[in-house]
Design a protein around this motif. Structure first.
Motif, PDB file in Angstrom:
ATOM      1  N   UNK A 179      -4.800   2.245  10.828  1.00 45.12           N
ATOM      2  CA  UNK A 179      -3.395   2.354  11.086  1.00 45.12           C
ATOM      3  C   UNK A 179      -2.652   1.041  11.112  1.00 45.12           C
ATOM      4  N   UNK A 180      -3.010   0.036  11.297  1.00 46.85           N
ATOM      5  CA  UNK A 180      -2.445  -1.402  11.340  1.00 46.85           C
ATOM      6  C   UNK A 180      -2.319  -1.830   9.963  1.00 46.85           C
ATOM      7  N   UNK A 181      -3.133  -1.344   9.271  1.00 40.38           N
ATOM      8  CA  UNK A 181      -3.006  -1.786   7.681  1.00 40.38           C
ATOM      9  C   UNK A 181      -1.983  -1.086   7.059  1.00 40.38           C
ATOM     10  N   UNK A 182      -1.753   0.332   7.373  1.00 42.77           N
ATOM     11  CA  UNK A 182      -0.668   1.144   6.919  1.00 42.77           C
ATOM     12  C   UNK A 182       0.794   0.582   7.444  1.00 42.77           C
ATOM     13  N   UNK A 183       0.852   0.117   8.507  1.00 40.74           N
ATOM     14  CA  UNK A 183       1.820  -0.622   9.173  1.00 40.74           C
ATOM     15  C   UNK A 183       2.226  -1.877   8.463  1.00 40.74           C
ATOM     16  N   UNK A 184       1.097  -2.681   8.344  1.00 40.66           N
ATOM     17  CA  UNK A 184       1.390  -4.110   7.617  1.00 40.66           C
ATOM     18  C   UNK A 184       2.039  -3.819   6.362  1.00 40.66           C
ATOM     19  N   UNK A 185       1.674  -2.811   5.615  1.00 47.10           N
ATOM     20  CA  UNK A 185       1.895  -2.685   4.008  1.00 47.10           C
ATOM     21  C   UNK A 185       3.140  -1.839   4.066  1.00 47.10           C
ATOM     22  N   UNK A 186       3.833  -1.224   5.035  1.00 52.55           N
ATOM     23  CA  UNK A 186       4.957  -0.758   5.035  1.00 52.55           C
ATOM     24  C   UNK A 186       5.107   0.763   4.490  1.00 52.55           C
ATOM     25  N   UNK A 187       3.741   1.333   4.787  1.00 52.79           N
ATOM     26  CA  UNK A 187       3.379   2.580   4.422  1.00 52.79           C
ATOM     27  C   UNK A 187       3.691   3.818   5.237  1.00 52.79           C
ATOM     28  N   UNK A 188       4.323   3.438   6.217  1.00 51.47           N
ATOM     29  CA  UNK A 188       4.442   4.386   7.671  1.00 51.47           C
ATOM     30  C   UNK A 188       5.154   5.822   7.284  1.00 51.47           C
ATOM     31  N   UNK A 189       6.147   5.575   6.381  1.00 50.86           N
ATOM     32  CA  UNK A 189       6.648   6.821   5.970  1.00 50.86           C
ATOM     33  C   UNK A 189       6.018   7.818   5.074  1.00 50.86           C
ATOM     34  N   UNK A 190       4.942   7.070   4.337  1.00 53.50           N
ATOM     35  CA  UNK A 190       4.411   7.966   3.048  1.00 53.50           C
ATOM     36  C   UNK A 190       3.018   8.342   3.516  1.00 53.50           C
ATOM     37  N   UNK A 191       2.370   7.669   4.654  1.00 57.49           N
ATOM     38  CA  UNK A 191       1.059   8.126   4.913  1.00 57.49           C
ATOM     39  C   UNK A 191       1.112   8.871   6.215  1.00 57.49           C
TER      40      UNK A 191
END
Length: 409
Positions: A250-262
């Motif tokens: 979850x932190x990896x998704x947030x760090x890469x700016x993928x929250x809206x996609x994942x």
């Protein structure tokens, strides 16, 4: 068809994922065939979803469901756990103790040996399900676990391998089996061969599995990020499952700016999860014979998977489609190709589903394992419409080529 009832106790440390799916199906088939079945597992593992599945199994277990604290790694607590399990299993008067995974296999072989010394005619059966065979034999931890496996091999009556690859890995890392061995593929029910359609608002990709690095969710997320770097937009993706590394992903998704996609969903039934996306991605670094790949293929869902464990045996002549494990560039390319040509992915899914039902059947799986029990106990097998192959010493030898090709990457 008549059968001689047996008292069968299954033991596994962690009642989750594919290993527990295997046990649930096997225990259900054995109970329906008239055998008395019990299950022993860890008391600290499992989410609400997993515990619900356990409770659904409980009514079928004539010998009960018992849960004890079991640690994943080797610890001093294993001594007290072994003693507690011994006291429970001793009174069940089992004919068969069947251990699943490294810890479950260790418990039943040690306890079964104590019981044999006390005069009980119990047979000790072990199925690795990957487990300690995933460890690198050139590293210290691998050498320790493989040495333990060699020692426990002296106290094993029967071995079940869920793929040719697993049998070959055992022979390469542990040694030639001294016990009677059999290769038995995981199986699915007839209902699971009904195709599943993606929902109208489905996303692009689905990862479904345990949330731990061995299964490759981090590679899946990184591939999504790579596609966004190239196109300016990340594919819509769903992550279904639970596991020890969930917060990190979850932190990896947030760090890469993928929250809206994942979107993270937690655990869901596989066929429900398949409706979430047009393509399934299984980016595992190691496997034995993964149920999720079987379920995806049977449901006729487009699939991207890595060449690890027994997955090549599922794909058969289509194994050239598999992706090199741990190679983020090739995984990204495969996902890009799926986005570019959905019709080709759908056609490949239909081709792959072809002959799966005959080879990966839950009835065949149960029959093959139960007749191994009967062989070990000297019981004449009941008449059956399911063909039973001979013991797999020759199959183990054939599998060396599969293992060598997969390991030499």
């Amino acid at each position: 068809m008549t059968t001689t009832p047996m008292r069968i106790v299954h033991c596994v440390r962690s009642p989750i994922g594919g290993i527990f799916r295997h046990i649930r199906d096997l225990a259900t088939c054995q109970a329906e065939a008239g055998h008395d079945v019990g299950l022993v597992c860890d008391s600290s593992t499992g989410s609400a979803f997993d515990n619900q599945l356990l409770e659904q199994l409980r009514p079928k277990l004539a010998l009960g469901l018992a849960r004890f604290p079991m640690q994943r790694q080797l610890t001093l607590q294993d001594l007290s756990a072994t003693h507690a399990l011994y006291r429970h299993i001793r009174d069940l008067n089992a004919d068969i103790l069947h251990g699943h995974g490294a810890k479950g296999g260790a418990y039943v072989r040690l306890i079964g040996t104590f019981l044999k010394l006390r005069g009980q005619n119990v047979k000790r059966v072990y199925c690795p399900h990957g487990g300690s065979l995933h460890y690198d034999p050139n590293r210290f931890e691998g050498r320790v676990y493989h040495a333990i496996e060699r020692g426990l091999g002296q106290f094993t009556d029967g071995l079940v391998f869920v793929s040719d690859y697993e049998a070959a890995a055992y022979e390469s890392k542990v040694g030639h089996p001294k016990a009677k061995s059999r290769i038995v593929y995981n199986g699915l029910t007839p209902e699971e061969f009904q195709p599943v359609e993606a929902s109208p608002d489905a996303g692009d990709f689905l990862y479904i599995g345990m949330l731990r690095d061995l299964k490759g969710p981090d590679l899946f997320i990184e591939a999504l990020y790579n596609i966004r770097l190239k196109t300016g937009e990340a594919p819509r993706a769903h992550i279904v499952g639970e596991g020890p590394d969930e917060d990190r992903y979850r932190n990896m998704v947030a760090k890469l700016g993928l929250e809206r996609a994942v979107t993270f969903h937690g655990a869901l039934p596989a066929r429900e999860a398949f409706q979430l996306a047009r393509n399934v991605v299984i980016p595992s670094r190691a496997e034995a014979m993964p149920y999720i790949v079987l379920e995806t293929v049977a449901a006729e869902r487009p699939l991207i998977a890595t060449r690890v464990g027994g997955i090549a045996e599922i794909f058969g002549r289509y194994s050239h489609r598999l992706v090199e494990p741990g190679h983020i560039g090739k995984l990204t390319t495969a996902m890009e190709d799926a986005l570019a040509d959905p019709a080709k992915m759908a056609e490949q899914a239909k081709e792959l589903r072809g002959c799966l039902a005959e080879t990966f059947s839950v009835d065949l799986m149960s029959d093959r394992i139960t007749t191994l029990y009967q062989d070990l106990k000297g019981i004449a097998p009941a008449e059956s419409s399911t063909p039973v192959a001979a013991d797999n010493s020759s199959a183990v030898s054939r599998a060396q080529t599969i293992y060598a090709r997969s390991s030499n990457r």
